[in-house]
Design a protein around this motif. Structure first.
Motif, PDB file in Angstrom:
ATOM      1  N   TRP A 155       0.827  -1.198   0.000  1.00  0.00           N
ATOM      2  CA  TRP A 155       0.000   0.000   0.000  1.00  0.00           C
ATOM      3  C   TRP A 155       0.865   1.254   0.000  1.00  0.00           C
ATOM      4  N   PRO A 156       0.370   2.348  -0.542  1.00  0.00           N
ATOM      5  CA  PRO A 156       1.132   3.601  -0.488  1.00  0.00           C
ATOM      6  C   PRO A 156       1.387   4.028   0.958  1.00  0.00           C
ATOM      7  N   ARG A 157       2.509   4.686   1.183  1.00  0.00           N
ATOM      8  CA  ARG A 157       2.778   5.227   2.514  1.00  0.00           C
ATOM      9  C   ARG A 157       1.677   6.204   2.886  1.00  0.00           C
ATOM     10  N   ALA A 158       1.257   6.145   4.154  1.00  0.00           N
ATOM     11  CA  ALA A 158       0.128   6.966   4.575  1.00  0.00           C
ATOM     12  C   ALA A 158       0.166   7.184   6.077  1.00  0.00           C
ATOM     13  N   ALA A 159      -0.590   8.181   6.514  1.00  0.00           N
ATOM     14  CA  ALA A 159      -0.854   8.445   7.929  1.00  0.00           C
ATOM     15  C   ALA A 159       0.410   8.702   8.740  1.00  0.00           C
ATOM     16  N   GLY A 160       1.469   9.191   8.086  1.00  0.00           N
ATOM     17  CA  GLY A 160       2.672   9.578   8.802  1.00  0.00           C
ATOM     18  C   GLY A 160       3.631   8.462   9.135  1.00  0.00           C
ATOM     19  N   SER A 161       3.347   7.237   8.710  1.00  0.00           N
ATOM     20  CA  SER A 161       4.272   6.130   8.967  1.00  0.00           C
ATOM     21  C   SER A 161       5.394   6.128   7.940  1.00  0.00           C
ATOM     22  N   ASP A 162       6.559   5.644   8.356  1.00  0.00           N
ATOM     23  CA  ASP A 162       7.653   5.493   7.393  1.00  0.00           C
ATOM     24  C   ASP A 162       7.559   4.179   6.633  1.00  0.00           C
ATOM     25  N   HIS A 163       6.629   3.310   7.013  1.00  0.00           N
ATOM     26  CA  HIS A 163       6.464   2.003   6.373  1.00  0.00           C
ATOM     27  C   HIS A 163       5.212   1.966   5.505  1.00  0.00           C
ATOM     28  N   ARG A 164       5.274   1.181   4.456  1.00  0.00           N
ATOM     29  CA  ARG A 164       4.089   0.814   3.698  1.00  0.00           C
ATOM     30  C   ARG A 164       3.497  -0.460   4.289  1.00  0.00           C
ATOM     31  N   ALA A 165       2.188  -0.510   4.345  1.00  0.00           N
ATOM     32  CA  ALA A 165       1.519  -1.744   4.766  1.00  0.00           C
ATOM     33  C   ALA A 165       1.621  -2.790   3.658  1.00  0.00           C
ATOM     34  N   VAL A 166       1.611  -4.057   4.056  1.00  0.00           N
ATOM     35  CA  VAL A 166       1.574  -5.171   3.117  1.00  0.00           C
ATOM     36  C   VAL A 166       0.382  -6.050   3.474  1.00  0.00           C
ATOM     37  N   SER A 167      -0.374  -6.438   2.463  1.00  0.00           N
ATOM     38  CA  SER A 167      -1.524  -7.315   2.705  1.00  0.00           C
ATOM     39  C   SER A 167      -1.424  -8.564   1.838  1.00  0.00           C
ATOM     40  N   GLY A 168      -2.050  -9.620   2.304  1.00  0.00           N
ATOM     41  CA  GLY A 168      -2.158 -10.860   1.546  1.00  0.00           C
ATOM     42  C   GLY A 168      -3.543 -11.441   1.723  1.00  0.00           C
ATOM     43  N   ASP A 169      -4.197 -11.757   0.619  1.00  0.00           N
ATOM     44  CA  ASP A 169      -5.528 -12.352   0.647  1.00  0.00           C
ATOM     45  C   ASP A 169      -5.418 -13.815   0.255  1.00  0.00           C
TER      46      ASP A 169
END
Length: 354
Positions: A335-349
């Motif tokens: 996911w794009p960087r957001a909400a002030g975090s230095d990390h991007r979220a990663v998801s798996g379905d």
């Protein structure tokens, strides 16, 4: 396109923002015909109400769209399009229903390091992002006493459906708390097991209410910036700990977290292969995992998930042996960087089945 940007910029100064934007979107092409629109509608942008999204070409290294925009200003490499008012109807089109039925009913797992140092002032945008990602189960590194405020806000906007696994001293270690949809999953047991320098692994046994499917969700966050040997030791400890938990709770494992090392490093090869020769010795663990992102993106397994550094640190791993989580990973996103975090979220379905 320049005219479209000018028109939208002018409208932004108006008092009645959204209606005027909606009226001027004839200057932009519809998002419906753009690459990956169905993915954008179903996952990346959700049920977007804002009038603009920024799409990426199919060959983009990070094809995820930028969503929920009020203007046609896009980041480098992205292009604006008009988000359709009837996106909900498009999502419910017959061909999409057939596609989803063929794929089964996947469950979304997410890991997202929230960057604790400024987290207290970012509760609302963090929750907005979690609602956009819609995890059923997540591991959340770098969250301390802010956890309670995040949960309160999350349940205000979600309709009181989320909970954290509460086992262990989760506020005393740098770990990865397990968040889950309490309307869909029942908490059976959970705990936290510490290892070096105040780090820990969290685990939670969760049972799906609809069919009784049970799994072990685990999250961890090894030490940063000391090389892969430290991460290798942490991985070895975490997996042996989870193997012991699995003897008591014989269910497949989903391991998530900020692992503070790249995809090609020995510690990650150990998780995928079950054995590895590195650092002057042979390492072996009693299980293997599938990396959700790399499974679907073998040509780009190590994209950036930290600032703009050319390395991936964040992972969703589905157990492969000796117990399998499911038959198919159907989608994975960075996911794009957001909400002030230095990390991007990663998801798996993944489609979970026995």
């Amino acid at each position: 396109m320049a005219r479209a940007v000018a028109v939208l910029s002018t409208v932004l100064c108006g008092a009645d923002l959204v209606p005027q934007l909606r009226g001027s979107l004839g200057e932009l092409e519809s998002c419906v015909s753009k690459p990956n629109f169905q993915r954008a509608q179903s996952s990346w942008c959700g049920q977007q109400q804002e009038p603009v999204a920024c799409f990426k070409e199919l060959d983009d290294l990070n094809p995820i769209w930028d969503c929920h925009l009020q203007s046609a200003q896009c980041s480098l490499g992205a292009k604006p399009c008009a988000w359709p008012k009837d996106a909900l109807e498009l999502a419910q089109a017959p061909e999409r229903k057939v596609s989803e039925a063929a794929a089964g009913n996947p469950t979304r797992f997410v890991t997202w390091n929230l960057y604790v140092f400024t987290l207290a002032g970012r509760i609302h945008p963090v929750v907005d992002e979690l609602m956009r990602m819609q995890p059923e189960i997540a591991a959340i590194p770098e969250m301390w006493h802010e956890k309670h405020a995040i949960l309160d806000r999350l349940n205000q906007v979600s309709g009181n459906v989320y909970a954290f696994a509460t086992g262990g001293q989760t506020e005393q270690f740098n770990d990865a708390d397990i968040l889950f949809r309490a309307d869909k999953w029942e908490h059976i047991a959970s705990d936290l097991v510490p290892f070096s320098a105040g780090r820990a692994v969290n685990w939670a046994a969760l049972r799906r209410k609809s069919d009784g499917y049970t799994l072990l969700a685990a999250g961890t966050h090894p030490l940063c910036c000391q090389g892969d040997y430290v991460v290798m030791e942490a991985v070895d400890f975490v997996i042996r700990t989870l193997a012991g938990v699995q003897q008591q709770h014989p269910y497949p494992i989903v391991l998530m977290g900020d692992l503070n090392t790249g995809y090609f490093q020995p510690s990650q090869q150990l998780l995928r292969n079950g054995h590895m020769d590195a650092f002057g010795r042979r390492w072996q663990i009693p299980m293997t995992f599938t990396d959700a992102w790399a499974e679907l993106h073998p040509g780009n397994p190590d994209p950036s998930t930290i600032n703009n550094d050319p390395v991936r640190l964040d992972y969703v791993y589905f157990q492969k042996t000796p117990i399998s989580v499911g038959q198919s990973v159907v989608q994975s996103q960075i996911w794009p960087r957001a909400a002030g975090s230095d990390h991007r979220a990663v998801s798996g379905d993944v489609v979970l089945n026995r």
